[in-house]
Design an enzyme around this catalytic site. Structure first.
Site, PDB file in Angstrom:
ATOM      1  N   GLU A 184       6.630  -7.460  -3.627  1.00  0.00           N
ATOM      2  CA  GLU A 184       7.161  -7.302  -2.267  1.00  0.00           C
ATOM      3  C   GLU A 184       8.108  -8.427  -1.879  1.00  0.00           C
ATOM      4  OE1 GLU A 184       4.019  -6.996  -3.147  1.00  0.00           O
ATOM      5  OE2 GLU A 184       3.185  -5.117  -2.374  1.00  0.00           O
ATOM      6  N   LYS A 186      -2.580   2.341  10.421  1.00  0.00           N
ATOM      7  CA  LYS A 186      -2.575   3.617   9.711  1.00  0.00           C
ATOM      8  C   LYS A 186      -2.735   4.786  10.680  1.00  0.00           C
ATOM      9  CE  LYS A 186      -4.276   5.585   5.425  1.00  0.00           C
ATOM     10  NZ  LYS A 186      -5.153   5.412   4.251  1.00  0.00           N
TER      11      LYS A 186
END
Ligand SMILES: Cc1cc2nc3c(=O)[nH]c(=O)nc-3n(C[C@H](O)[C@H](O)[C@H](O)COP(=O)(O)OP(=O)(O)OC[C@H]3O[C@@H](n4cnc5c(N)ncnc54)[C@H](O)[C@@H]3O)c2cc1C
Ligand SMILES: Cc1ncc(C[n+]2csc(CCOP(=O)(O)OP(=O)(O)O)c2C)c(N)n1
Ligand SMILES: [Mg+2]
Lengths: 572, 182
Positions: free
Chosen positions: A49, A161
């Site tokens: 990342e 989420k």
């Protein structure tokens, strides 16, 4: 229309004009990844990342457009920290998106939960924790606005989420950024302009310090017109390189720790410094106690917090550089500074003779040779993305950039591992440009996993590893300041050629100067990314050098020459 | 130089952290920070006291304005203002010393808000100096505990900053750049 939070992410990105994102999936961001398949955005799958953030950063620096990186919660998000901090220090506009555990679980030490908005708070312009689908669109619109406006920088959006999974009415227009909040008017007064013009027109020994802000403000043409009209010599900062053509007779070369000695000398003798879009970094000033004491200073910066931060200035103008200069230009008188310019040229002295470019070929391969040859072979027209270390400084000295945004480098944070991923971003932002990575053997190994990304995404850049078998810049400090005790700086490296080949990339090893240009040409003609391992002189030194904390003109200069000048060599 | 700022911020989670983190990160030393609601819903007001010089104060203002949730920053050090601190001081009080302490409380225009067999809680509002003064004379009796709010401050006169501060809402003007500064 009804959309899930995950869909709204992409609805927003598409409307923001985003065409490419760099990322890596995981549980908490899976809803967003699933929705992605239905939208016309290219996703570049990185190998780490950190790479995604540097790619977004390189994309932004090459184009001026906002770069976008995406990752999952916890470790995915924390891996982004270095890239975010890098973008923050160098005012690069990126938006980083991370997944977060469900909003009900926040604070419970859930699997892969980490307080990443807490972590990124001091290294972003702004960040968001979005816990409801309704808040996604406003956060995204505002984030892009913040990243790109004023002094650009990174913005982080952390989305739970459940916010991705639940649905709400998506209304792009209603999500427009909030109405203007009060901000004080710090723009220049007529009196500020009058004093600035008085100083400019009256100066006998002025220097224009050209910073990164010139490119952010897109003020290259007006800076040039200004310098030419007033006949003021120009010196760029490392990040200002490209804001004023290197080949222009008024360009003196870079200032600062590894800037040219005559530039630093001239700064110390100047009676006026025009600091345009630069922030007087300590690598630029040396010790402040003795910095340019003879000079009045005019500082133009869009960030009011930069004025009088490091250097006390006589006139501080807060505003966009282009706007400000447009105001100033009509009052700027034509100047004849030939005496001053001649004097600065005298300060160069025999330095050209001592320059490695002009020393006879002793059979060794020097990094400066490689970079100068690369400049010649690419006709100075490539985007060069460097890593951090000696090779970075040689690049600044020996690749002559005439165009803005053609040198991409981590200046403020000095992040090793930046170059390879940033170059991938630069290439995607500017597909028609030739892009070269100039990277040390140390830094290359920090993010070389992105070679796999390059293969998978069929990206055509080229990589020049300046392989000196050392963490060279640190070794140099040990040589000068720690009695050559080389603690933890020698490197035992893999065979970079074989390594690249294992990734499926063509590669070459170069050990002689005569082979540099042919290798570069072969790479340029290859439609794949080519990795060239340049095995250079191991204990080479970047000259000149202002020791950290010393006065700007207390430089360690190039050693005295063997006084033979190779004829026919360019003296630049 | 002791400098006092009144900072109006959006009343949202995390905003206090953003402001205090900024001061920490920029190595400005906070002497005191208080925060509370204002008469305007959605707007909180902080009083921040720092020790800095004039240029430092200006940079603090500039930095603070860079925080998106900040609505207004005012340096109220120079102008005429009212500065107050509130303290509760628990002091040991025996039958003999109690009257003495009560007299001191009167002199300082403080109040006794709790009486226990061998202690008192005294509440005092005033400038920091005044509170320090009371504290000084109480010490010999045995100060058991103290809680202070830190400074809250307000500029004198009719001008109202809260009236000017809008809790940001509603869509943007098309041609106005929201984050035109930084
Ligand atoms: C190993 C190493 C060695 C280094 N050696 C040197 C060296 O010798 N010389 C050197 O110069 N640097 C050197 N650096 C880089 C140095 O650390 C700084 O990154 C660099 O000097 C910063 O340049 P800058 O101020 O132009 O850019 P930035 O740090 O990007 O600052 C840009 C400034 O422009 C302002 N700005 C932004 N937009 C606008 C606008 N629209 N209008 C007006 N202003 C605007 C910003 O607010 C900011 O103040 C070195 C770095 C490393 C890693
Ligand atoms: C992530 C990170 N760790 C450590 C450093 C400190 N550092 C600065 S330059 C340098 C050496 C770089 O070595 P190399 O990549 O081989 O380049 P060279 O200097 O040899 O050209 C190091 C370790 C850094 N800048 N970044
Ligand atoms: Mg090396």
């Amino acid at each position: 229309m009804k959309r899930t939070g995950a869909q709204i992410i992409w609805e927003c990105l598409v409307r923001q004009g985003v065409t490419d994102v760099f990322g890596y999936p995981g549980g908490a961001i899976l809803p967003a990844y699933d929705a992605m398949l239905d939208y016309p955005i290219r996703h570049v799958l990185v190998r780490h990342e950190q790479g995604a953030t540097h790619m977004a950063d390189g994309y932004a620096r090459a184009s001026g457009r906002v770069g976008v990186a995406i990752a999952t919660s916890g470790p995915g998000a924390t891996n982004m920290v270095t890239g975010i901090a890098t973008a923050m220090m160098d005012s690069s506009p990126i938006v980083c998106i991370t997944g977060q555990v469900g909003s009900k679980l926040v604070g419970s030490d859930a699997f892969q939960e980490s307080d990443v908005t807490g972590v990124t708070l001091p290294i972003t312009k702004h960040n968001y924790l979005v816990t409801r689908a309704d808040d996604v669109a406003p956060a995204f619109r505002e984030a892009f606005e913040i990243a790109a406006s004023g002094r650009p920088g990174p913005v982080h959006i952390d989305i739970t989420k459940d916010a991705q999974q639940s649905s709400c009415e998506f209304d792009w227009d209603a999500a427009a950024p909030k109405k203007p909040e009060f901000r004080p008017d710090w723009s220049a007064s007529p009196e500020d302009y009058r004093r600035a013009l008085e100083l400019i027109n009256g100066a006998e020994r002025p220097i224009l310090l050209a910073g990164h802000g010139i490119m952010i403000s897109n003020a290259m043409d007006i800076i040039r017109a200004f310098a030419e009209k007033a006949n003021i010599p120009v010196s760029p900062t490392l990040l200002g390189i490209g804001s004023f053509p290197a080949s222009h007779p008024l360009n003196l070369g870079m200032m600062g720790m590894h800037g040219e000695a005559w530039v630093n000398q001239a700064i110390q003798e100047a009676d006026l410094l025009l600091a345009f879009g630069m922030r007087f970094d300590d690598r630029v000033t040396g010790t402040l106690k003795t910095y340019a004491l003879a000079a009045k200073k005019i500082h133009i910066d869009i960030d009011a917090a930069e004025i009088n931060k490091n250097v006390r200035v006589d006139v501080g103008i807060v505003g966009d550089l282009r706007d400000t200069l447009e105001h100033l230009m009509p009052g700027v008188k034509q100047g004849d500074r030939s005496k001053w310019i001649a004097h600065v040229n005298e300060l160069k002295g025999d330095v050209a003779v001592r320059d490695i470019q002009n020393l006879p070929d002793d059979g060794h391969l020097y990094a400066a040779h490689v970079i100068n040859d690369l400049w010649r072979a690419t006709k100075g027209d490539a985007i060069i993305v460097t890593d951090v270390g000696q090779h970075q400084m040689w690049e600044a000295q020996y690749y002559h950039h005439d165009k803005p945004r053609s040198l991409i480098t981590s200046g403020g944070l000095g992040t090793m591992g930046f170059a390879l991923p940033a170059a991938v971003g630069a290439k995607l932002a500017c597909p028609d440009k030739e892009v070269w990575v100039v990277v040390g053997d140390g830094g290359f190994q920090m993010t070389m996993c992105e070679l796999a990304t390059i293969v998978q995404e069929q990206i055509d850049i080229n990589v020049a590893i300046i392989n000196n078998g050392y963490l060279g810049m640190v070794r140099q400090w040990q040589e000068f300041f720690y009695e050559r005790r080389y603690a933890a700086t020698p490197l035992i490296n893999p065979d970079f050629q074989k390594l690249a080949e294992a990734f499926g990339l063509p590669a070459q090893t170069v050990t002689r100067r005569a082979d540099v240009v042919p290798a570069v040409e072969a790479a340029r003609n290859n439609r794949k990314t080519v990795v060239i391992d340049f095995k250079v002189e191991q204990e080479d030194t970047v000259y000149p050098m202002v020791p950290a904390g010393a006065a700007l003109d207390a430089m360690i200069r190039r050693p005295s020459p063997s006084p033979i000048v190779e004829t026919g060599a360019d003296v630049l | 130089m002791i400098t006092t700022f009144a900072v109006y911020v959006e009343d949202k989670p995390g905003v206090l952290t953003r402001v205090s983190s900024l001061f920490r990160r920029r190595a400005f030393n906070i002497e005191s920070l208080t925060v509370g609601h204002t008469d305007k819903p959605g707007v909180s007001r902080m009083t921040i006291v720092v020790d800095t010089d004039e240029l430092g104060a200006r940079r603090i203002e500039a930095h603070t304005y860079k925080l998106v949730n900040v609505l207004r920053v005012e340096n109220i050090t120079a102008g005429p203002g009212v500065f107050r601190d509130l303290a509760m001081i628990k002091v040991a009080a025996s039958a003999e010393s109690r009257t003495h302490i009560m007299q001191l409380v009167d002199v300082f225009r403080a109040r006794v808000v709790d009486v226990a067999p061998d202690s008192l809680i005294i509440e005092i509002t005033g400038t920091e100096d005044k509170i320090d003064g009371l504290l000084e004379v109480l010490r010999p009796y045995g100060v058991l505990e103290m809680a202070r709010t830190g400074r809250v401050a307000m500029a004198r006169g009719a001008r109202s900053t809260t009236a000017q501060v809008e809790a940001a809402s509603g869509p943007a003007d098309e041609d106005h750049n929201v984050f035109h500064s930084v």
